[in-house]
Design an enzyme around this catalytic site. Structure first.
Site, short mmCIF file in Angstrom:
data_model
loop_
_atom_site.label_atom_id
_atom_site.label_comp_id
_atom_site.label_asym_id
_atom_site.label_seq_id
_atom_site.Cartn_x
_atom_site.Cartn_y
_atom_site.Cartn_z
N ASN A 35 -6.73 -0.85 1.02
CA ASN A 35 -6.00 -0.45 2.36
C ASN A 35 -6.93 0.76 2.82
O ASN A 35 -7.16 1.49 2.17
CB ASN A 35 -4.81 0.01 2.24
CG ASN A 35 -3.94 0.47 3.21
OD1 ASN A 35 -3.91 1.63 3.39
ND2 ASN A 35 -3.13 -0.72 3.94
N SER A 41 0.84 -1.29 -0.01
CA SER A 41 -0.05 0.17 0.12
C SER A 41 0.93 1.18 0.14
O SER A 41 1.95 1.22 0.68
CB SER A 41 -0.89 0.07 1.17
OG SER A 41 -1.65 1.12 1.24
N CYS A 66 -0.28 4.12 10.30
CA CYS A 66 0.21 5.17 9.59
C CYS A 66 0.90 6.34 10.62
O CYS A 66 0.10 6.75 11.28
CB CYS A 66 -0.76 5.87 8.70
SG CYS A 66 -0.02 7.08 7.69
C1 LIG Z 1 5.46 6.71 0.46
C2 LIG Z 1 4.95 5.46 1.09
C3 LIG Z 1 3.35 5.52 1.31
C4 LIG Z 1 2.77 4.65 2.07
N1 LIG Z 1 1.54 4.73 2.40
C5 LIG Z 1 0.97 3.68 2.88
C6 LIG Z 1 -0.37 3.81 2.67
O1 LIG Z 1 -1.32 4.70 2.51
N2 LIG Z 1 -1.03 2.58 3.75
C7 LIG Z 1 -0.22 1.74 4.48
O2 LIG Z 1 -0.88 0.89 5.17
N3 LIG Z 1 1.18 1.70 4.23
C8 LIG Z 1 1.63 2.74 3.54
N4 LIG Z 1 3.07 2.71 3.42
C9 LIG Z 1 3.87 1.50 4.09
C10 LIG Z 1 4.19 0.41 3.07
O3 LIG Z 1 3.06 -0.16 2.52
C11 LIG Z 1 5.11 -0.35 3.78
O4 LIG Z 1 4.22 -0.92 4.95
C12 LIG Z 1 6.45 -0.06 4.10
O5 LIG Z 1 6.91 1.18 3.34
C13 LIG Z 1 7.53 -0.98 4.42
O6 LIG Z 1 7.90 -1.91 3.56
P1 LIG Z 1 8.95 -1.49 2.50
O7 LIG Z 1 10.31 -1.31 3.24
O8 LIG Z 1 8.94 -2.30 1.28
O9 LIG Z 1 8.55 0.03 1.48
C14 LIG Z 1 3.61 3.72 2.44
C15 LIG Z 1 5.13 3.66 2.33
C16 LIG Z 1 5.48 4.78 1.61
C17 LIG Z 1 7.25 4.36 1.47
#
Ligand SMILES: Cc1cc2nc3c(=O)[nH]c(=O)nc-3n(C[C@H](O)[C@H](O)[C@H](O)COP(=O)(O)O)c2cc1C
Ligand SMILES: Cc1cc2nc3c(=O)[nH]c(=O)nc-3n(C[C@H](O)[C@H](O)[C@H](O)COP(=O)(O)OP(=O)(O)OC[C@H]3O[C@@H](n4cnc5c(N)ncnc54)[C@H](O)[C@@H]3O)c2cc1C
Ligand SMILES: Cc1cc2nc3c(=O)[nH]c(=O)nc-3n(C[C@H](O)[C@H](O)[C@H](O)COP(=O)(O)OP(=O)(O)OC[C@H]3O[C@@H](n4cnc5c(N)ncnc54)[C@H](O)[C@@H]3O)c2cc1C
Ligand SMILES: Cc1cc2nc3c(=O)[nH]c(=O)nc-3n(C[C@H](O)[C@H](O)[C@H](O)COP(=O)(O)O)c2cc1C
Ligand code: FES
Ligand code: FES
Lengths: 274, 314, 314, 274
Positions: free
Chosen positions: C110, C32, C141
């Protein structure tokens, strides 16, 4: 031990995945046989940690060569270095191969397994200079790898040399421990001191053989290293102590070693990542 | 622009800071477990040029530590599970302190125990040693089955131990916080209320790495503590939160590898900083950071680095 | 050794997994907030080739998000404080779902809210949409002043919201955990007890970065969420802990950028994974990871990837 | 938009800190004036994120040039690339400079500030080809930097060109906005459409001037970018909307832009890190 930049003079591939790196320094470095350096490309953000490489050869106090196998991120980064490139170096590190302890009539058997060869070339040079009766056992997975592990440099020393390869593509087929066992069984009168460097499993087997024949044996160990100069306590090997889990159960490979008497090492606890 | 930067031996008065009555010639220290017992660095840097250092965690009795492998590198950091191998408080007092006293640098004894009693016993032993400037209670080590993080994760347990330690010594008492908590400010308030003179943060974050070919953890202990530049943003945030919550001097720790990194912590609210993992891959980093702070003071006409502490603009 | 790896269109049955009765053709999803509304990737990858994706956090009403700057890169990761800018649940149902339904991939909505009521309202709106395979409650968040992490930091608040959401929909309910807690297993047990079908973890860790020349935070919001390879060891450890604590299917998230990274999570106990930040710097990473998993199954003679789930050897 | 590797043909330094990178692709890329690419050295672990660079020049569909200033870690990593090196490229991205909208009798004024020049060379080429009455205002901090920002390429177009430098080392001393203001004040009859790319402060001033003289103005904005194709929503700029903080308060520079009508932008909220 000094922390100083080295300038890349050459970084040539001997065979795919094996390279010889030669560095120039603007300070004198008095490296003894078996010592190592912690190296890292100066402008590299990743990986963070320096990598341990044995001093393969010393061309005078300000010019050192390192023979290395490209394994993962760190050695990969080193392999990208071109002439003129800059390397951060902490050197010399660790203890060295004891040769003066050889008693008259004792002979030296040097066992090199794979890239373990890198830490024993200077030892062989030294033994040859001292006129010690020395036999080199050089094992590699194949003839190609043997070249990558510096076989030609060892041949140039003119010492008696037995080569083994796992696939039989060069020399005797099988593990380097086979000729070692033969030699120790056959040796009449002469007492051998065995110097070994190679993969953990090879050194474990070498220590079994040498203890069976009551021959003195020294091994240079590998361990993942954080610092290389004794402060992270991350590079330990388990050693035999009186009390099973006393304070002295573990020794640092970087500063208490990397060279240990084979009988001091607990070969049942590998210092290396599985 | 570095003309006013002092020479190798001369000291830069602008960098002096004070924590719990102890004066540090500059705010740069080596972090516990990454600086050995200090002497290991005497060949590499001039120990008189750094503010001080914190020893490897000292326990009442020597500890063997965990079986290998103990460390594994990760992206931007490393995991460690040393398990507090150390020579013990007594050996530190007898074998290390005499040599350390020759240097004009601050010595912080990092203290560890499996129980409150262990901690207090270690402090009692260390009380005999001359030249220890402060204690740093490590209630945040993730690499042991009892003590450490178990205490560092509970405000009440941490406060209880802090009170006992407070009674056990007249020396300045620094408590080192664990980042593995929901509310670091709550922890800080509890420990401040129990009589700590200063807080240092952060210790490592609990992590794990798996070798997918053997399907085993890369560390023999299973989990380990994550350190290095990877965790810096988390550490800076926690220092900022704690600075707002308590008014004790803070020591910022976590991924510092350059002068700019150190300044992030100072501006966020730290009076001093400790450098850990970077010492491994850049053994002279502490001296380099001290020099970089002087240059920053030149560039920004800073008369005392203390004026930057908590100077963040929101 | 990749001879049995299926071609671009053929599917690898060995990779199929099931979560709460929903079948995923493989365990690889877009996370997400990093995968937009899915359609943005249709030019770059074949959406039919990945297991599915989770939408940007959807709220009952559209949200503007935070003022810029919203992102800053750090070592091994990045901080973000987007503030949940999104088109709103209604617009997603009407403008995005119809186009998404054309693809044979799983769609996870989400869901975000500032209060329990907001969450439930968003779910009610989304209930009207055909083709949503599951909900993922974002109670983690860090970039909003209410809701999100505030709920994700308290077992009771999280359980309460989970119960309400459970009653509001018959669709599979995934709850996304915050890593900013002392005891992730306790959070997991509370949420599992409240009726969640699955847990996804981790969301971002709260961090901060300071511009030392302006002395301001690099993000307008001040703090942000840390993501990327830097946090992977923390995420793997938490998945392992939660796998031991509850017996719900888990979705592992945090710093995944390669097939080996994904396998660390699966072996630690995750039934599936989500890839986030890596989509930004390697937009086809999801497809690459799927291919890599097939190769691993070849190399290790794995007949079903489900046999690897939680197969870690301790 | 395609995600494809590019092979480095050349990566030459024009003046210290300014380089021209030319890449070859094995697919056709139809980049329009003002579009950009997200680039990263293939073997680089750090930094993670690709960097946004405008397409400076298209030598046919499979050969693109990028003009860049070495700022921090990302462009630093790009600067280390040698011929034959590999770059991961996502391209073409963003909207493009609208030229067809020019009404008869309207003239074009192109304002390039510093490295902002990189996104307007193709625009100037296009205007020249279309025979549009075009004047180029080229500002840089110094004559040396002007060369680094491609001044010679602009001169080669043969369009009327005014150069300004902050230090007066070349052309008129002062900011590029001074000649712009003069031109708009002096222009008799003719209506100008202003195309501007440069630092935020420059573009804010340009938009003040153009609105004062009721001239149409388009700006290409910069913002820190996570993805470059619209999914991270990290690169937003605040835009003027009816309701103060409605859903439409922010637009993504990478996909809703990078080119916006100057009057749409809220210049009081900078998209760039301070
Ligand atoms: C720019 C950005 C926006 C995100 N927006 C959401 C969101 O709207 N809802 C959510 O549950 N997680 C959100 N996340 C978290 C990611 O889904 C994920 O849980 C987190 O980035 C860790 O994974 P990664 O290291 O592969 O990025 C966001 C992450 C990033 C970097
Ligand atoms: C005292 C000593 C001397 C050495 N001399 C040489 C030499 O002369 N030539 C040579 O090719 N190699 C030598 N090695 C091994 C070399 O250090 C490793 O191959 C290298 O660290 C692997 O790093 P990498 O980044 O390529 O692999 P990675 O997989 O990225 O390494 C990851 C981590 O594992 C550790 N690691 C992986 N393999 C080994 C290993 N075999 N030994 C120690 N740590 C390891 C690394 O230090 C690093 O921390 C020596 C090791 C030691 C301890
Ligand atoms: C649409 C667009 C087109 C661009 N075209 C060019 C060009 O043709 N030539 C050129 O030299 N530069 C161009 N830039 C600016 C270029 O992207 C930045 O200089 C570069 O990202 C700086 O990265 P760095 O790693 O060198 O600096 P760092 O300081 O390491 O960057 C750190 C972070 O800040 C961001 N950042 C820093 N400065 C800028 C900036 N000026 N604009 C946007 N993000 C920034 C980076 O993206 C990165 O995420 C363009 C930017 C955008 C948005
Ligand atoms: C190998 C290693 C051993 C450590 N041992 C201790 C210790 O004994 N006591 C302690 O309080 N912290 C210990 N730490 C934590 C560090 O002091 C520091 O808090 C942490 O590493 C974060 O800083 P860094 O990112 O600069 O390394 C250790 C860290 C490492 C990497
Ligand atoms: S590598 Fe750090 S103690 Fe040996
Ligand atoms: S850079 Fe990600 S949305 Fe614009």
């Amino acid at each position: 031990m000094i922390d100083t930049p080295g300038i890349v003079e050459s970084n040539d591939e001997l065979t795919t995945g094996y390279r010889l790196l030669t560095l120039r320094f603007d300070q004198d470095i008095n490296a003894r046989a078996g010592q190592f350096a912690m190296l890292k490309a100066s402008d590299a953000y990743e990986p963070l940690l320096r990598r341990a490489l044995a001093v393969y050869r010393a061309h005078g106090p300000r010019r050192l060569s390192f023979l290395y196998q490209v394994m993962g991120r760190g050695t990969e980064a080193l392999s990208h270095l071109g002439g003129g490139g800059r390397v951060e170096a902490l050197v010399p590190l660790g203890n060295s191969w004891p040769v003066d302890t050889l008693a008259p009539g004792e002979r030296a058997v040097v066992v090199a397994g794979g890239i373990g060869s890198a830490s024993v070339l200077m030892l062989c040079e030294q033994l040859a200079r001292a006129g010690v009766d020395t036999h080199v056992l050089f094992g590699a997975s194949s003839g190609r790898v043997a070249i990558g592990c510096g076989l030609e440099d060892f041949q140039a020393l003119g010492l008696p040399l037995t080569v083994t390869t796992d696939d039989g593509s060069l020399g005797e087929k099988g593990f380097v421990t086979a000729p070692l066992e033969r030699m120790l069984r056959e040796e009449r009168g002469a007492r051998s001191v065995v110097y070994a460097c190679g993969p953990w499993v090879m050194m474990r087997r070498v220590s079994e053989i040498t203890s069976a024949f009551a021959a003195r044996c020294l091994v240079s160990l590998e361990a993942p290293m954080g610092c290389g100069f004794g402060v992270c306590v991350g590079c330990v090997v388990a050693v035999n102590t009186r009390e099973p889990l006393g304070y002295n159960s573990y020794r640092r490979v970087c500063i208490d070693g990397s060279i240990f008497p084979a009988e001091a090492v607990r070969w049942d606890v590998s210092a290396m990542p599985h | 622009m570095t003309f006013t930067t002092p020479g190798a031996n001369e000291r830069d008065e602008r960098l002096a800071v004070e924590i719990a009555g102890v004066r540090f010639s500059n705010p740069v220290m080596g972090a516990s477990g990454t600086f050995g017992y200090g002497l290991e660095f005497s060949e590499l840097i001039d120990l008189n040029r750094i503010g001080g250092f914190s020893t490897k965690g000292l326990s009442a009795r020597p500890l063997p530590g965990n079986p290998p492998p103990r460390i594994v590198e990760t992206h931007g950091g490393m995991l460690n599970a040393i398990g507090l191998q150390n020579i013990g408080a007594r050996a530190f007092v007898e074998e290390k302190l005499p040599a350390l006293r020759k240097y004009d640098t601050r010595i912080i004894a990092n203290v560890f125990g499996y129980s409150d009693e262990d901690y207090i016993e270690a402090i009692r032993i260390l009380n005999d040693g001359n030249g220890i400037d402060a204690y740093e209670l490590n209630i945040s080590c993730p690499n042991v089955k009892e003590g450490g993080i178990v205490i560092g994760g509970s405000p009440s347990a941490a406060a209880r131990l802090t009170e006992k330690a407070r009674r056990a010594t007249a020396r300045p008492l620094i408590v080192k916080l664990s980042p593995n908590v929901t509310d670091i400010a709550e922890m800080a308030r509890a420990i401040a209320g129990a009589g700590a003179d200063s807080l240092s943060l952060i210790n490592t974050l609990v992590g794990m790495s798996v070798d997918v070919n053997t399907r085993r953890p890369r560390l023999n202990f299973g989990t380990g503590g994550l350190s290095g530049p990877a965790i810096r943003p988390i550490a800076v945030r926690m220092v900022h939160e704690v600075a707002k919550a308590v008014d004790l001097p803070l020591i910022g720790i976590g991924g510092i590898a350059s002068p700019m990194d150190a300044l992030e912590f100072i501006i966020a609210g730290a009076t001093a900083v400790q450098i850990g993992t970077a010492n491994y891959y850049d053994p002279r980093v502490t001296e380099k950071v001290v020099a970089g702070l002087s240059e920053y003071c030149d560039r920004h006409a800073v008369e005392s680095i203390t004026s930057l502490v908590g100077s963040i603009i929101r």
